[in-house]
Design a protein around this motif. Structure first.
Motif, short mmCIF file in Angstrom:
data_model
loop_
_atom_site.label_atom_id
_atom_site.label_comp_id
_atom_site.label_asym_id
_atom_site.label_seq_id
_atom_site.Cartn_x
_atom_site.Cartn_y
_atom_site.Cartn_z
N PRO A 9 62.90 112.92 -10.01
CA PRO A 9 63.92 113.90 -9.80
C PRO A 9 63.91 114.92 -10.89
O PRO A 9 64.09 116.28 -10.47
CB PRO A 9 65.36 112.99 -10.02
CG PRO A 9 64.88 111.57 -9.82
CD PRO A 9 63.34 111.64 -10.40
N ALA A 10 63.62 114.64 -12.23
CA ALA A 10 63.50 115.83 -13.34
C ALA A 10 62.49 116.76 -12.86
O ALA A 10 62.40 117.88 -12.82
CB ALA A 10 63.34 115.33 -14.36
N VAL B 275 63.38 119.12 -9.78
CA VAL B 275 64.25 120.11 -10.42
C VAL B 275 63.48 121.25 -10.93
O VAL B 275 63.65 122.35 -10.81
CB VAL B 275 65.17 119.71 -11.29
CG1 VAL B 275 66.02 120.86 -11.90
CG2 VAL B 275 66.50 118.85 -10.39
N ALA C 41 72.10 124.82 -7.77
CA ALA C 41 71.56 123.56 -7.69
C ALA C 41 70.87 123.31 -8.75
O ALA C 41 70.60 121.95 -9.48
CB ALA C 41 70.82 123.30 -6.36
N VAL C 42 69.75 124.27 -9.32
CA VAL C 42 68.94 124.05 -10.35
C VAL C 42 69.82 124.01 -11.58
O VAL C 42 69.52 123.11 -12.56
CB VAL C 42 68.11 125.23 -10.37
CG1 VAL C 42 67.20 125.48 -11.98
CG2 VAL C 42 67.08 125.35 -9.43
N GLY D 224 71.06 120.55 -11.45
CA GLY D 224 69.81 119.49 -11.85
C GLY D 224 69.41 119.43 -13.21
O GLY D 224 69.26 118.27 -13.83
N LEU E 119 69.45 116.02 -15.32
CA LEU E 119 68.32 115.26 -15.25
C LEU E 119 67.22 115.54 -16.43
O LEU E 119 66.22 114.88 -16.54
CB LEU E 119 67.61 115.28 -13.90
CG LEU E 119 68.72 115.09 -12.64
CD1 LEU E 119 67.85 115.50 -11.46
CD2 LEU E 119 68.86 113.68 -12.91
#
Length: 485
Positions: A37-38, A41, A204-205, A208, A212
């Motif tokens: 996930p990281a 992103v 979103a960035v 995230g 994350l």
């Protein structure tokens, strides 16, 4: 298109360990499993910065009509972003070392979001150009942190190689994806949405990254503000003079002042960098052709590619009558060819070496641009553009990774970190400079009565010089960095 992260990928692929830079803070991540996930992103962050170089290209005809840009002035919508991005990214990497790469990335993306909103709301050329400049500031702040953070959450070896492969793939297809996305947005919602689309993605960035991605260790650094200002001022003045020379005359006072300021900026840069303990442009890079030639080649390759993307958008819409969406779809053959060669390049480099693969890619770019320069008003897409698009995609996919590996290997050992940032800056500045030259040629040809198709063909013919010079420099001075099998 930015390729800063290819530095690490190239090192993992075969650059000797003694030339590899230390991890951020000197300690590898303690994570035992890759944080997908990281990684996603951070890849998304880099993607919006790369896409923003090309997403506006498809909307240029509508932007010109809506805001009243001149034919040559329209190129500033593209070059203003690239100039500021390329000029400040050298300085912003050191800012990130001082205050933290995660914090700098968050600040940069926030500025980028605000600038995108202002750009979409623009009602005159000056407003849009100002917004693009502000976007460049945000991108320059955000870009260096993406690689630093990606390295801090991965361990050297297969884990980092997997993360980097995703990162490199995003960068490789970003420019072409920008054209497709720009076409979809312009056709369905209007040109303003090539700017507004950055707002939800940027938000979103931000969320995230905060949730994350952990902060990487900081490191002390000295800021070379004078060097960054001198380099950006000099390059901007040079591009301004080239763009306005056709309309105002090569001997007009504004053009002469611009060229004088460009020379002054270059001289000031040399004087500042000779005395600064931590220069943004270490002069050691340019004292030997072995290290200077690959960097110059990296500037020349985007110079030709930026012109190809820019004039492809103008030709398909102004000559072939395509809608913005059709223009975006027309570039899919380029994207597909680039994607295929991106996936094969590491294997080809392992077998044949960077020098052979990179030279082959530059030959493809040269041939593709020369082929495209033969277009005329009677051509169809299949007859005039399809072949060049495929050849340009194959060439681009084979060029960037080997060239970046050679740059990092042949850079002075004391300046590997600076080499990575300078690699990215040369791409941005090269794209701006190449587009300035080609739009000047385009404006002169159009004023001479050659028609839209003839003027575009003339500009593309001038652009052939860029990959030709890059190929000459690379083939002459590049040295192998890997052992072939």
């Amino acid at each position: 298109m930015s390729t800063q992260p290819l530095r690490s990928a190239a090192h993992d692929r075969g650059i000797p360990p003694d030339r590899q830079p230390a991890e951020s803070g000197g300690h590898p991540s303690s994570a035992q499993r890759l944080r997908y996930p990281a990684v996603i992103v951070l890849c998304l962050t880099q993607l919006i910065l790369v896409i923003d170089n090309s997403v506006v290209n498809v909307a240029l005809p509508q932007i010109r009509h809506a805001l009243g840009f001149s034919a040559t002035g329209l190129s500033w919508v593209v070059t203003s972003y690239a100039l500021v991005f390329g000029g400040l990214v050298l300085l912003s990497g050191k800012v990130g070392s001082i205050v933290g790469p995660r914090r700098t990335l968050l600040i940069g993306v926030s500025i980028f979001i605000v600038a995108s909103a202002l750009g979409g709301a623009a009602t005159m050329p000056a407003m849009l150009i100002a917004a693009r400049v502000l976007q460049g500031v945000g991108a320059a702040l955000a870009a260096p942190g993406t690689l630093v953070l990606l390295m801090s959450i991965t361990r050297p070896g297969p884990q980092r190689a997997r993360a980097m492969s995703v990162f490199v793939l995003v960068i490789g297809v970003g420019a072409a994806l920008g054209l497709l996305l720009g076409g979809m947005l312009t056709t369905s919602l209007g040109w303003e949405w090539v700017m507004f689309v950055n707002i939800p993605i940027g938000l979103a960035v931000l969320v995230g990254v905060r949730l994350l991605v952990p902060e990487a260790p900081r490191a002390p650094a000295r800021l070379d503000v004078g060097g960054a200002v001198a380099s950006t001022t000099g390059m901007t003045a040079l591009v301004y003079g080239l763009i306005n020379a056709e309309s105002q005359g090569w001997t007009s006072p504004p053009v002469l002042v611009s060229f004088a300021l460009a020379i002054a900026g270059l001289l000031a840069l040399v004087l500042i960098e000779r005395r600064h303990a931590a220069p943004v442009v270490p002069l050691d890079f340019f004292t030997r052709m072995r290290s200077a030639a690959p960097l110059l080649a990296m500037m020349l390759i985007p110079a030709g590619q930026a012109g190809f993307l820019y004039f492809a958008a103008l030709f398909t819409q102004n000559v072939l009558g395509f809608t913005p969406l059709q223009t975006g779809l027309s570039v899919l053959p380029f994207s597909a060819a680039l994607l295929v060669t991106n996936l094969l390049t590491s294997r080809l480099v392992t077998r044949h070496g960077e020098r052979i693969v990179g030279a082959l890619g530059m030959t493809g770019l040269l041939a593709g641009l020369a082929w495209m320069s033969r277009i005329n008003a009677a051509d169809t897409f299949a007859g005039g553009l399809l072949g060049p698009f495929v050849l340009l995609g194959l060439g681009a996919g084979l060029t960037i990774a080997p060239l970046t590996a050679v740059i990092m290997h042949q850079a002075p050992a004391a300046h590997l970190g600076a080499a990575s940032s300078l690699n990215q800056a040369m791409q941005q500045l090269g794209g701006a400079l190449g587009l300035a030259v080609m739009t000047t040629v385009y404006g002169t040809a159009a004023a001479g009565g050659t028609g839209e198709a003839g003027a575009i063909a003339t500009a593309l013919t001038a652009g052939v010089v860029f990959p030709l010079l890059a190929l000459t420099l690379f083939a002459t001075w590049a040295r192998p960095t890997t052992t072939t099998v």
